[in-house]
Design a protein around this motif. Structure first.
Motif, PDB file in Angstrom:
ATOM      1  N   PHE A 154       0.858  -1.186   0.000  1.00 36.57           N
ATOM      2  CA  PHE A 154       0.000   0.000   0.000  1.00 36.57           C
ATOM      3  C   PHE A 154       0.890   1.231   0.000  1.00 36.57           C
ATOM      4  O   PHE A 154       2.065   1.175   0.389  1.00 36.57           O
ATOM      5  CB  PHE A 154      -0.944   0.029   1.215  1.00 36.57           C
ATOM      6  N   GLY A 155       0.326   2.322  -0.443  1.00 36.92           N
ATOM      7  CA  GLY A 155       1.030   3.601  -0.409  1.00 36.92           C
ATOM      8  C   GLY A 155       0.033   4.730  -0.342  1.00 36.92           C
ATOM      9  O   GLY A 155      -1.058   4.642  -0.919  1.00 36.92           O
ATOM     10  N   TYR A 156       0.404   5.753   0.399  1.00 29.97           N
ATOM     11  CA  TYR A 156      -0.421   6.958   0.436  1.00 29.97           C
ATOM     12  C   TYR A 156      -0.208   7.737  -0.849  1.00 29.97           C
ATOM     13  O   TYR A 156       0.890   7.750  -1.415  1.00 29.97           O
ATOM     14  CB  TYR A 156      -0.056   7.834   1.635  1.00 29.97           C
ATOM     15  N   ILE A 157      -1.258   8.396  -1.305  1.00 33.68           N
ATOM     16  CA  ILE A 157      -1.201   9.242  -2.490  1.00 33.68           C
ATOM     17  C   ILE A 157      -1.321  10.683  -2.011  1.00 33.68           C
ATOM     18  O   ILE A 157      -2.137  10.988  -1.146  1.00 33.68           O
ATOM     19  CB  ILE A 157      -2.368   8.931  -3.450  1.00 33.68           C
ATOM     20  N   GLY A 158      -0.525  11.565  -2.552  1.00 39.87           N
ATOM     21  CA  GLY A 158      -0.619  12.976  -2.178  1.00 39.87           C
ATOM     22  C   GLY A 158       0.456  13.375  -1.193  1.00 39.87           C
ATOM     23  O   GLY A 158       1.607  12.949  -1.314  1.00 39.87           O
ATOM     24  N   ALA A 159       0.069  14.146  -0.198  1.00 38.20           N
ATOM     25  CA  ALA A 159       1.029  14.769   0.715  1.00 38.20           C
ATOM     26  C   ALA A 159       1.913  13.766   1.451  1.00 38.20           C
ATOM     27  O   ALA A 159       3.049  14.076   1.780  1.00 38.20           O
ATOM     28  CB  ALA A 159       0.293  15.651   1.723  1.00 38.20           C
ATOM     29  N   CYS A 160       1.438  12.572   1.727  1.00 39.92           N
ATOM     30  CA  CYS A 160       2.230  11.589   2.468  1.00 39.92           C
ATOM     31  C   CYS A 160       2.999  10.626   1.575  1.00 39.92           C
ATOM     32  O   CYS A 160       3.702   9.746   2.069  1.00 39.92           O
ATOM     33  CB  CYS A 160       1.341  10.821   3.438  1.00 39.92           C
ATOM     34  N   ALA A 161       2.843  10.743   0.252  1.00 36.32           N
ATOM     35  CA  ALA A 161       3.578   9.880  -0.670  1.00 36.32           C
ATOM     36  C   ALA A 161       5.071  10.149  -0.495  1.00 36.32           C
ATOM     37  O   ALA A 161       5.465  11.274  -0.235  1.00 36.32           O
ATOM     38  CB  ALA A 161       3.151  10.158  -2.109  1.00 36.32           C
ATOM     39  N   ASN A 211      -7.042  14.606   4.396  1.00 39.38           N
ATOM     40  CA  ASN A 211      -7.559  13.965   3.184  1.00 39.38           C
ATOM     41  C   ASN A 211      -6.600  12.947   2.576  1.00 39.38           C
ATOM     42  O   ASN A 211      -6.380  12.926   1.365  1.00 39.38           O
ATOM     43  CB  ASN A 211      -7.980  15.022   2.165  1.00 39.38           C
ATOM     44  N   ALA A 212      -6.042  12.087   3.426  1.00 38.16           N
ATOM     45  CA  ALA A 212      -5.129  11.041   2.963  1.00 38.16           C
ATOM     46  C   ALA A 212      -5.875  10.059   2.075  1.00 38.16           C
ATOM     47  O   ALA A 212      -6.994   9.644   2.386  1.00 38.16           O
ATOM     48  CB  ALA A 212      -4.519  10.314   4.149  1.00 38.16           C
ATOM     49  N   ASN A 213      -5.250   9.691   0.978  1.00 31.76           N
ATOM     50  CA  ASN A 213      -5.789   8.699   0.058  1.00 31.76           C
ATOM     51  C   ASN A 213      -4.814   7.535  -0.007  1.00 31.76           C
ATOM     52  O   ASN A 213      -3.617   7.702   0.234  1.00 31.76           O
ATOM     53  CB  ASN A 213      -6.000   9.299  -1.329  1.00 31.76           C
ATOM     54  N   LEU A 214      -5.312   6.364  -0.356  1.00 30.50           N
ATOM     55  CA  LEU A 214      -4.516   5.153  -0.286  1.00 30.50           C
ATOM     56  C   LEU A 214      -4.704   4.328  -1.550  1.00 30.50           C
ATOM     57  O   LEU A 214      -5.815   4.208  -2.059  1.00 30.50           O
ATOM     58  CB  LEU A 214      -4.988   4.349   0.928  1.00 30.50           C
ATOM     59  N   VAL A 215      -3.602   3.744  -2.053  1.00 29.48           N
ATOM     60  CA  VAL A 215      -3.691   2.763  -3.132  1.00 29.48           C
ATOM     61  C   VAL A 215      -3.131   1.458  -2.574  1.00 29.48           C
ATOM     62  O   VAL A 215      -2.084   1.444  -1.935  1.00 29.48           O
ATOM     63  CB  VAL A 215      -2.963   3.197  -4.416  1.00 29.48           C
ATOM     64  N   ILE A 216      -3.880   0.375  -2.788  1.00 29.01           N
ATOM     65  CA  ILE A 216      -3.496  -0.954  -2.336  1.00 29.01           C
ATOM     66  C   ILE A 216      -3.209  -1.790  -3.576  1.00 29.01           C
ATOM     67  O   ILE A 216      -4.030  -1.845  -4.496  1.00 29.01           O
ATOM     68  CB  ILE A 216      -4.614  -1.596  -1.484  1.00 29.01           C
ATOM     69  N   THR A 217      -2.027  -2.411  -3.604  1.00 27.81           N
ATOM     70  CA  THR A 217      -1.593  -3.169  -4.778  1.00 27.81           C
ATOM     71  C   THR A 217      -1.402  -4.629  -4.417  1.00 27.81           C
ATOM     72  O   THR A 217      -0.783  -4.954  -3.395  1.00 27.81           O
ATOM     73  CB  THR A 217      -0.280  -2.586  -5.343  1.00 27.81           C
ATOM     74  N   PHE A 218      -1.913  -5.512  -5.271  1.00 35.34           N
ATOM     75  CA  PHE A 218      -1.726  -6.950  -5.112  1.00 35.34           C
ATOM     76  C   PHE A 218      -0.854  -7.454  -6.253  1.00 35.34           C
ATOM     77  O   PHE A 218      -0.985  -6.993  -7.379  1.00 35.34           O
ATOM     78  CB  PHE A 218      -3.080  -7.666  -5.128  1.00 35.34           C
TER      79      PHE A 218
END
Length: 161
Positions: free
Chosen positions: A114-121, A152-159
């Motif tokens: 997983f990784g945060y998208i935006g400011a926390c990337a 407003n943290a967004n998250l992408v989860i990768t398999f």
């Protein structure tokens, strides 16, 4: 004078309310396995997504995600689990936190990250084997939690990384 104070107070309340209402978080999936169903479950057991992006206007607390390959239980038992809380911070350390879990009854099933998208990337974590050190194996492994202290943290989860 009194009307000026009331107007200022009202304006501050409107701005604060607008900011609170503006909280939004999105969880997206990247399924490189080309099989299985990405699954996002709420803290209350509601299925929020089976592969599509999920956006919530407000906090997302205690959600779990996994790739349903046919062998996972409803709460991800037997599979690699992503646990997340996405919430705007109100004090230091009170924002979002996401982690990977292999605490039984969860077990390694597919490479997951997983990784945060935006400011926390680019903050995030990957787990590519049953012994990965980036996942919880026991409840005291708190060092594997990945925080995000931005709104407003967004998250992408990768398999299948």
């Amino acid at each position: 004078m009194f009307s000026s104070i009331c107007a200022t107070t009202f304006a501050l309340i409107v701005v604060a309310a607008g900011k609170a209402l503006a909280e939004t978080h999105t969880v997206t999936f990247n399924n490189n396995c080309h099989t299985g169903t990405p699954t996002l479950i709420s803290q209350t057991g509601q299925v929020l997504s089976t592969g599509g992006a999920y956006t919530i206007n407000g906090p997302l607390r205690g959600a779990i995600a996994y790739l349903q390959t046919g062998s996972c239980g409803f709460n991800g038992e037997g599979c690699t689990l992503v646990e997340t809380t996405l919430v705007n911070p109100t004090t230091d350390g009170s924002g979002s936190s996401t982690d990977l879990s292999l605490i039984p009854p969860h077990a390694f099933s597919v490479t997951t990250g997983f990784g945060y998208i935006g400011a926390c990337a680019p903050a995030g974590a990957d787990c590519n084997n049953a012994g990965c050190t980036t996942a919880f194996h026991k409840s005291s492994d708190t060092q594997v939690q990945v925080p995000c202290q931005q709104d407003n943290a967004n998250l992408v989860i990768t398999f299948c990384l």
